[in-house]
Design a protein around this motif. Structure first.
Motif, mmCIF file in Angstrom:
data_model
loop_
_atom_site.group_PDB
_atom_site.id
_atom_site.type_symbol
_atom_site.label_atom_id
_atom_site.label_comp_id
_atom_site.label_asym_id
_atom_site.label_seq_id
_atom_site.Cartn_x
_atom_site.Cartn_y
_atom_site.Cartn_z
ATOM 1 N N LYS A 56 0.662 -1.331 -0.541
ATOM 2 C CA LYS A 56 -0.204 0.283 0.215
ATOM 3 C C LYS A 56 0.413 1.255 0.093
ATOM 4 O O LYS A 56 -0.037 2.112 0.004
ATOM 5 C CB LYS A 56 -0.977 0.008 1.255
ATOM 6 C CG LYS A 56 -2.248 -0.918 1.476
ATOM 7 C CD LYS A 56 -2.880 -1.099 2.207
ATOM 8 C CE LYS A 56 -4.774 -1.584 1.678
ATOM 9 N NZ LYS A 56 -4.937 -2.119 3.107
ATOM 10 N N GLN A 57 2.163 1.402 0.200
ATOM 11 C CA GLN A 57 3.141 2.140 0.581
ATOM 12 C C GLN A 57 4.497 1.987 -0.468
ATOM 13 O O GLN A 57 4.747 3.155 -0.725
ATOM 14 C CB GLN A 57 3.364 2.522 2.036
ATOM 15 C CG GLN A 57 3.778 2.506 2.680
ATOM 16 C CD GLN A 57 3.817 2.109 4.718
ATOM 17 O OE1 GLN A 57 4.526 1.796 4.135
ATOM 18 N NE2 GLN A 57 2.686 2.114 5.633
ATOM 19 N N ASP A 58 4.024 1.451 -1.564
ATOM 20 C CA ASP A 58 5.213 1.366 -2.718
ATOM 21 C C ASP A 58 4.429 1.551 -3.826
ATOM 22 O O ASP A 58 3.221 1.011 -4.288
ATOM 23 C CB ASP A 58 5.445 -0.816 -2.716
ATOM 24 C CG ASP A 58 6.343 -1.142 -3.964
ATOM 25 O OD1 ASP A 58 5.983 -0.109 -4.659
ATOM 26 O OD2 ASP A 58 7.405 -1.702 -3.465
ATOM 27 N N ALA A 59 5.277 2.157 -4.603
ATOM 28 C CA ALA A 59 4.656 3.314 -5.685
ATOM 29 C C ALA A 59 4.212 2.592 -6.534
ATOM 30 O O ALA A 59 3.191 2.697 -7.358
ATOM 31 C CB ALA A 59 5.343 4.655 -5.538
ATOM 32 N N ASN A 60 4.819 1.185 -6.788
ATOM 33 C CA ASN A 60 5.086 0.033 -8.478
ATOM 34 C C ASN A 60 3.418 -0.383 -7.875
ATOM 35 O O ASN A 60 2.943 -0.498 -8.949
ATOM 36 C CB ASN A 60 6.176 -0.370 -8.081
ATOM 37 C CG ASN A 60 7.327 0.072 -8.585
ATOM 38 O OD1 ASN A 60 7.085 1.664 -9.679
ATOM 39 N ND2 ASN A 60 8.293 0.108 -7.853
ATOM 40 N N GLU A 84 13.141 -2.407 -11.737
ATOM 41 C CA GLU A 84 13.267 -3.748 -10.902
ATOM 42 C C GLU A 84 12.267 -4.579 -11.418
ATOM 43 O O GLU A 84 11.701 -3.862 -10.407
ATOM 44 C CB GLU A 84 13.708 -2.569 -9.660
ATOM 45 C CG GLU A 84 13.455 -4.079 -8.280
ATOM 46 C CD GLU A 84 13.602 -3.292 -7.459
ATOM 47 O OE1 GLU A 84 13.969 -3.656 -5.852
ATOM 48 O OE2 GLU A 84 13.152 -1.909 -6.996
ATOM 49 N N ASP A 85 12.267 -5.902 -10.892
ATOM 50 C CA ASP A 85 11.026 -6.886 -10.935
ATOM 51 C C ASP A 85 10.894 -6.468 -9.531
ATOM 52 O O ASP A 85 11.127 -6.437 -8.200
ATOM 53 C CB ASP A 85 12.069 -7.798 -11.056
ATOM 54 C CG ASP A 85 10.729 -8.839 -11.156
ATOM 55 O OD1 ASP A 85 9.672 -8.881 -10.336
ATOM 56 O OD2 ASP A 85 11.370 -10.143 -11.252
ATOM 57 N N GLU A 129 9.025 -8.286 -3.936
ATOM 58 C CA GLU A 129 8.470 -7.941 -2.097
ATOM 59 C C GLU A 129 8.316 -9.698 -2.159
ATOM 60 O O GLU A 129 8.253 -9.381 -0.910
ATOM 61 C CB GLU A 129 7.237 -7.760 -2.712
ATOM 62 C CG GLU A 129 6.414 -8.252 -1.992
ATOM 63 C CD GLU A 129 5.776 -6.967 -0.420
ATOM 64 O OE1 GLU A 129 5.559 -7.127 0.148
ATOM 65 O OE2 GLU A 129 6.229 -6.743 -0.744
ATOM 66 N N ALA A 130 8.827 -10.656 -2.842
ATOM 67 C CA ALA A 130 9.074 -11.949 -2.415
ATOM 68 C C ALA A 130 10.217 -11.900 -1.802
ATOM 69 O O ALA A 130 9.903 -12.976 -0.663
ATOM 70 C CB ALA A 130 8.940 -13.016 -3.765
ATOM 71 N N ALA A 131 11.276 -11.119 -1.654
ATOM 72 C CA ALA A 131 12.486 -11.012 -1.208
ATOM 73 C C ALA A 131 11.694 -10.140 0.720
ATOM 74 O O ALA A 131 12.357 -11.059 1.632
ATOM 75 C CB ALA A 131 13.107 -10.480 -1.632
ATOM 76 N N GLU A 132 11.230 -9.191 0.501
ATOM 77 C CA GLU A 132 10.942 -8.871 1.510
ATOM 78 C C GLU A 132 9.645 -9.820 2.937
ATOM 79 O O GLU A 132 10.036 -10.308 4.061
ATOM 80 C CB GLU A 132 9.792 -8.033 1.341
ATOM 81 C CG GLU A 132 10.651 -6.707 0.425
ATOM 82 C CD GLU A 132 11.087 -5.800 1.396
ATOM 83 O OE1 GLU A 132 11.277 -6.151 2.780
ATOM 84 O OE2 GLU A 132 11.376 -4.536 1.638
ATOM 85 N N VAL A 133 9.028 -10.635 1.794
ATOM 86 C CA VAL A 133 8.424 -12.198 2.449
ATOM 87 C C VAL A 133 9.224 -13.190 3.201
ATOM 88 O O VAL A 133 8.256 -13.280 4.187
ATOM 89 C CB VAL A 133 6.567 -12.593 1.509
ATOM 90 C CG1 VAL A 133 6.719 -13.795 2.178
ATOM 91 C CG2 VAL A 133 6.451 -10.883 0.878
ATOM 92 N N ILE A 134 9.885 -12.821 2.214
ATOM 93 C CA ILE A 134 11.073 -14.900 3.081
ATOM 94 C C ILE A 134 11.659 -13.613 4.369
ATOM 95 O O ILE A 134 12.243 -14.793 4.915
ATOM 96 C CB ILE A 134 11.191 -15.250 1.810
ATOM 97 C CG1 ILE A 134 12.076 -16.584 2.857
ATOM 98 C CG2 ILE A 134 12.612 -14.546 1.296
ATOM 99 C CD1 ILE A 134 10.891 -17.604 2.919
#
Length: 672
Positions: A580-584, A650-651, A656-661
């Motif tokens: 919700k805070q990520d512009a992408n 950037e992918d 975001e997957a990296a953030e989750v793990i």
């Protein structure tokens, strides 16, 4: 002799073979195919997973399938024609079983008569019709295939054709074409369609008839006559030359099913699944309209010598209007090395510290069978390459690992099995249930583990078949958290069986996870959902006709290493707060909402020029506003033209997957 091969990928659709027939010449059944018809019935009833009896119920579905194949847009036959043909509704099963396909030719010959008469009439009227069009009239064309009905009268059908031609003329006008060029383009379309109808031969009709029956069983069972069988076998090889896209017919349109990993279209990044190709052009030559054209002929136009360009006019799947755009793709050959596993590192800043998360992108499950047959000990395979990349990433000091299976349509079952084994000790990977109900288990026998740390598997709607086996196994074992979108849902196994003439591709088994859940229809559901522009109602197994259902069998014995379920509520909360805070992601969510809203409005296409211009302007302005809002949030310079929009470097999904793990690692450490 019966030839069988496991088919685990999402497979390309193959159109009918071509031959020739003069105008209005009635076609007759080729009696050397009588035995083929009987073989098809016997094989379907004895080998197909459901062992369905080919009876009147199947015949009724086959009758509808056959009419849909002949006249998908309800453009030629009238309601009274269909009512008259309904006398054959319960005869398709008997015709195939008895080796007497005359019914298919009676129906086809009526269609042929109607189609040729209609196209000749249209071609005679196009110049005056286009010149008479008034584009300031408020009228519309029905674009909802679910609401297309057979015309009651010739007058009603005349009006439908007038609107179709007006829509194409308006589209070309809005693209800057002059009136005479518009007339020429539309005439080319219908001359081509007439020529293709006239080139249909008796074997084509038989193939369509047989496939009307196979399609009543499931979407992956089909019959290939000899020429189509040859084309199918070519498409199964890794030496694909062209743009690297799997295409199929839907109504009158050539639709993109998926992009071949490592292919030109994927690299060019302008073509996407569910896009519709409406015209094809070669360098320096006029565009050829391909709406209503047979699939094999469209494919032949797109293929060509490597290094040459092909121009495609497409209606993008994500477009909120029916306006088209042109893209140019350079033809190349898709090679095994272009589909190889690749690695990268995503760096995440947290608490003043930089964490490295390794990402392995796996486009397909491959193995160089030719090198294996040569005795080359250094042969390439997805498992070998992935293991090597894991070792390299560990040397670079990664904290966690992501296996990226997005857009991976499948491949070798053996490779899917052995690759899963890189992350678990010896154990079952997938269960396979055949038509007799017998369940066999395929598993990893090697107790060595290449990577035992925390990991995520990233999937999307185009992750299918073997990808779903790997994602499902790693989810059940608690070895990986699954992030992304619901997968495709292709959990069936097809084999190729030779018949007297051609081949029958037949669904013979289903895949089940070690937990007992099928990957069929439902696919693998992610633990953490990522927003996606792919509409799961339009793409995936559940969007196909007559898919086999999801079900469950007994689970096998397997250990669970990480109990991700205990953390999902917190992980989901952190993920949703972050995007919700990520512009992408904010821009992506806005685009998804906009397209969904607009698509509801555009099931009817306006034929008013000003309305269409306003729709295009609003769509472009909306896209520009979203992009500039994203850029401002990221302190990037704004742009003034929608054509300057480029995909983020950037992918954002991988990040975001990296953030989750990393969230999981943090939560786990807090509890232990």
């Amino acid at each position: 002799m019966i030839y069988k091969r496991l088919l685990l990928s999402l497979l390309p659709s193959i159109a009918l073979a071509s031959g020739s027939v003069s105008a209005y010449e009635k076609l007759e059944p080729p009696h050397d195919y009588d035995q083929v018809a009987q073989e098809i019935v016997a094989t379907l009833e004895s080998v197909h997973y459901n062992k369905t009896l080919i009876d009147d119920e199947i015949s009724e579905q086959a009758f509808d399938n056959y009419l849909d194949a002949l006249d998908p847009s309800r453009s030629f036959l009238l309601k009274r024609d269909v009512e008259s043909l309904s006398q054959y509704r319960n005869t398709f099963d008997d015709a195939l079983r008895n080796g007497d396909s005359q019914v298919a030719y009676d129906i086809y010959n009526l269609y042929l008569e109607r189609a040729e008469a209609r196209l000749e009439k249209v071609l005679a009227e196009i110049p005056d019709m286009v010149k008479s069009f008034s584009y300031d009239v408020d009228e519309s064309l029905n674009a909802d295939p679910d609401k297309l009905a057979w015309a009651e009268t010739e007058t009603e059908l005349d009006n439908y054709w007038r609107k179709r031609i007006k829509n194409r003329a308006l589209t070309l006008k809005l693209n800057g074409e002059e009136q005479q060029d518009i007339i020429d383009a539309i005439e080319r379309r219908y001359r081509s369609q007439l020529r293709q109808i006239d080139q249909t031969n008796a074997v084509d009709v038989f193939q369509s008839f047989a496939n009307s029956v196979t399609a009543a069983l499931d979407p992956h069972t089909s019959y290939f006559a000899p020429r189509a069988s040859e084309a199918f076998n070519i498409n199964m090889s890794l030496s694909l030359e062209g743009i690297g896209a799997v295409l199929q017919m839907e109504d009158d349109y050539t639709k993109v099913v998926r992009l071949i990993p490592g292919g030109p279209a994927e690299a060019q990044n302008e073509l996407a699944p569910n896009d519709r190709i409406i015209a094809v052009g070669q360098e320096g030559e006029p565009m050829v309209d391909v709406i209503g054209m047979r699939l094999d002929d469209v494919v032949d136009m797109i293929r060509g010598e490597r290094g040459t360009n092909v121009v495609l006019e497409i209606i993008p799947a994500t477009s909120s209007t029916q306006n088209s755009k042109k893209i140019t793709i350079t033809r190349e050959k898709v090679k095994l090395e272009d589909q190889s596993a690749q690695k990268k590192i995503v760096e995440v800043e947290r608490g003043g510290e930089t964490f490295k998360v390794g990402v392995i992108e796996l486009p397909t499950f491959y193995s160089d069978f030719a090198a294996i047959q040569r005795g080359d000990r250094d042969y390439k395979s997805s498992t070998r390459d992935t293991k090597k990349l894991i070792e390299e990433l560990q040397e670079e000091g990664i904290t966690a690992l992501i296996l990226d299976l997005r857009n991976n349509g499948g491949g070798s079952l053996q490779e899917a099995n052995s690759l899963t084994g890189l992350f678990i000790p010896a154990g079952p990977v997938v269960q396979i249930r055949d038509a007799s109900g017998r369940v066999s288990i395929l598993g990893d026998q090697d107790r060595d583990v290449a990577y035992s740390g925390p990991m995520a598997v990233m999937v999307n709607r185009m992750s299918a078949s073997a990808s779903e086996i790997v994602a499902g196994a790693l989810k059940d074992y608690g070895r990986a958290i699954i992030v992304g979108d619901q997968t495709f849902g292709k959990g069936t196994v097809q084999v190729l069986q030779e018949v007297d003439k051609g081949q029958l591709k037949i669904t013979q088994a289903k895949f089940y996870r070690v937990s007992g859940e099928s990957t069929q229809h439902q696919g693998v559901m992610p633990d953490i959902n990522f927003p996606s522009l792919i509409n799961t109602d339009e793409v995936g197994e559940s969007a196909l006709e007559k898919p086999l259902p999801w079900d469950k069998i007994h689970e096998t014995r397997y250990p669970v290493y990480w109990h991700f379920d205990e953390y999902l509520a917190d992980l989901t909360s952190l993920h949703e707060k972050r995007i919700k805070q990520d512009a992408n992601f904010v821009a992506l969510e806005d685009q998804i909402a906009y397209v969904k809203q607009q698509n509801e409005h555009f099931k009817s296409i306006s034929l008013n020029e000003r309305t269409r211009e306003q729709q295009r302007e609003e769509s472009e302005q909306s896209g520009l506003d979203r992009e500039n809002k994203r850029r401002q949030a990221l302190n990037l310079p704004t742009i003034e033209d929608v054509d300057d929009i480029e995909a983020p470097e950037e992918d954002v999904y991988a990040h975001e997957a990296a953030e989750v793990i990393l969230d999981f690692i943090s939560l786990y450490q807090q509890n232990h």
